[in-house]
Design a protein around this motif. Structure first.
Motif, mmCIF file in Angstrom:
data_model
loop_
_atom_site.group_PDB
_atom_site.id
_atom_site.type_symbol
_atom_site.label_atom_id
_atom_site.label_comp_id
_atom_site.label_asym_id
_atom_site.label_seq_id
_atom_site.Cartn_x
_atom_site.Cartn_y
_atom_site.Cartn_z
ATOM 1 N N ASP A 2 0.820 -1.209 0.000
ATOM 2 C CA ASP A 2 0.000 0.000 0.000
ATOM 3 C C ASP A 2 0.860 1.267 0.000
ATOM 4 O OD1 ASP A 2 0.599 0.852 2.621
ATOM 5 O OD2 ASP A 2 -1.233 0.051 3.488
ATOM 6 N N LYS A 3 0.209 2.366 -0.359
ATOM 7 C CA LYS A 3 0.901 3.646 -0.561
ATOM 8 C C LYS A 3 1.649 4.098 0.690
ATOM 9 C CE LYS A 3 -0.031 8.453 -1.842
ATOM 10 N NZ LYS A 3 0.997 8.951 -1.001
ATOM 11 N N GLN A 4 1.051 3.941 1.873
ATOM 12 C CA GLN A 4 1.688 4.409 3.103
ATOM 13 C C GLN A 4 2.971 3.628 3.390
ATOM 14 O OE1 GLN A 4 -0.796 4.721 6.534
ATOM 15 N NE2 GLN A 4 0.813 5.634 7.766
ATOM 16 N N VAL A 5 2.986 2.332 3.123
ATOM 17 C CA VAL A 5 4.189 1.525 3.321
ATOM 18 C C VAL A 5 5.287 2.002 2.381
ATOM 19 C CG1 VAL A 5 5.179 -0.794 3.124
ATOM 20 C CG2 VAL A 5 2.950 -0.477 4.218
ATOM 21 N N GLN A 6 4.917 2.258 1.114
ATOM 22 C CA GLN A 6 5.892 2.746 0.146
ATOM 23 C C GLN A 6 6.410 4.125 0.554
ATOM 24 O OE1 GLN A 6 3.541 2.238 -3.439
ATOM 25 N NE2 GLN A 6 5.060 0.780 -4.191
ATOM 26 N N ASP A 7 5.513 5.005 1.016
ATOM 27 C CA ASP A 7 5.933 6.326 1.475
ATOM 28 C C ASP A 7 6.937 6.205 2.614
ATOM 29 O OD1 ASP A 7 4.336 7.629 -0.362
ATOM 30 O OD2 ASP A 7 2.776 8.181 1.082
ATOM 31 N N ASN A 8 6.631 5.339 3.592
ATOM 32 C CA ASN A 8 7.525 5.144 4.735
ATOM 33 C C ASN A 8 8.879 4.589 4.293
ATOM 34 O OD1 ASN A 8 5.607 6.110 6.510
ATOM 35 N ND2 ASN A 8 4.879 4.084 7.094
ATOM 36 N N GLU A 9 8.858 3.658 3.341
ATOM 37 C CA GLU A 9 10.103 3.082 2.839
ATOM 38 C C GLU A 9 10.947 4.165 2.169
ATOM 39 O OE1 GLU A 9 11.656 -0.377 -0.254
ATOM 40 O OE2 GLU A 9 9.506 -0.079 0.036
ATOM 41 N N LEU A 10 10.328 4.986 1.374
ATOM 42 C CA LEU A 10 11.037 6.052 0.671
ATOM 43 C C LEU A 10 11.600 7.081 1.657
ATOM 44 C CD1 LEU A 10 11.715 6.489 -2.267
ATOM 45 C CD2 LEU A 10 9.725 7.955 -2.458
ATOM 46 N N VAL A 11 10.830 7.407 2.680
ATOM 47 C CA VAL A 11 11.296 8.346 3.712
ATOM 48 C C VAL A 11 12.502 7.758 4.430
ATOM 49 C CG1 VAL A 11 10.716 9.381 5.953
ATOM 50 C CG2 VAL A 11 9.109 9.557 4.045
ATOM 51 N N GLU A 12 12.425 6.481 4.770
ATOM 52 C CA GLU A 12 13.538 5.822 5.469
ATOM 53 C C GLU A 12 14.810 5.848 4.619
ATOM 54 O OE1 GLU A 12 14.703 1.361 6.870
ATOM 55 O OE2 GLU A 12 12.655 2.021 7.327
ATOM 56 N N VAL A 13 14.685 5.534 3.353
ATOM 57 C CA VAL A 13 15.844 5.540 2.457
ATOM 58 C C VAL A 13 16.370 6.965 2.289
ATOM 59 C CG1 VAL A 13 16.647 5.086 0.111
ATOM 60 C CG2 VAL A 13 15.207 3.410 1.285
ATOM 61 N N ALA A 14 15.481 7.920 2.134
ATOM 62 C CA ALA A 14 15.902 9.315 1.995
ATOM 63 C C ALA A 14 16.688 9.766 3.221
ATOM 64 C CB ALA A 14 14.685 10.221 1.775
ATOM 65 N N MET A 15 16.231 9.385 4.388
ATOM 66 C CA MET A 15 16.940 9.769 5.609
ATOM 67 C C MET A 15 18.303 9.086 5.692
ATOM 68 S SD MET A 15 15.132 12.110 6.787
ATOM 69 C CE MET A 15 16.091 12.397 8.253
ATOM 70 N N GLN A 16 18.400 7.833 5.241
ATOM 71 C CA GLN A 16 19.707 7.154 5.204
ATOM 72 C C GLN A 16 20.663 7.895 4.283
ATOM 73 O OE1 GLN A 16 19.390 3.025 4.119
ATOM 74 N NE2 GLN A 16 17.889 2.594 5.698
ATOM 75 N N ILE A 17 20.176 8.297 3.131
ATOM 76 C CA ILE A 17 21.009 9.028 2.167
ATOM 77 C C ILE A 17 21.492 10.338 2.791
ATOM 78 C CG2 ILE A 17 21.017 10.258 -0.035
ATOM 79 C CD1 ILE A 17 18.938 8.122 -1.005
ATOM 80 N N ILE A 18 20.574 11.084 3.388
ATOM 81 C CA ILE A 18 20.923 12.368 3.991
ATOM 82 C C ILE A 18 21.909 12.176 5.137
ATOM 83 C CG2 ILE A 18 20.000 14.315 5.333
ATOM 84 C CD1 ILE A 18 17.437 14.023 3.536
#
Length: 119
Positions: A2-18
């Motif tokens: 679902d969209k919320q799981v994908q959003d959370n995954e993307l946020v987590e990866v973005a924070m790792q990158i940052i």
């Protein structure tokens, strides 16, 4: 998925990158400070550490890109775009710092060898 799981995954990866890119920036700044003190070995060590941080950030980004090439879609994310921009900027800073350390080391060797005479 679902969209919320994908959003959370993307946020987590973005924070790792940052996070990893930010660590690389700090290591790069430390390398430049050591260069000011003519500690070229220490500067090069910090640049190696910075490169490892960049590798970790790039790996996180690559996972998302590979997922998308396999058909997994993510909603547009300003945070992920910011993370990619941050990574690219710090990669450029690291490349420039590598060249600066090398240049200052060459100049230091030249001026140490000839006593500062530039003839």
């Amino acid at each position: 998925m679902d969209k919320q799981v994908q959003d959370n995954e993307l946020v987590e990866v973005a924070m790792q990158i940052i996070l990893h890119a930010g660590d690389a920036r700090m290591k790069t700044e430390e390398a430049l400070e050591q260069t000011k003190n003519f500690d070229f070995a220490g500067a090069k060590e910090k640049l190696v550490e910075a490169k490892e941080c960049i590798r970790k950030a790039h790996h996180a980004q690559t996972q998302i890109i590979q997922d998308e090439t396999r058909g997994k879609t993510y909603p547009p994310s300003l945070l992920f775009n910011h993370a990619q921009d941050t990574l690219m900027t710090i990669m450029s800073e690291l490349n420039l710092a590598n060249s600066m350390v090398e240049l200052f080391e060459i100049l230091d060797k030249k001026y140490s060898k000839d006593g500062g005479n530039n003839e």
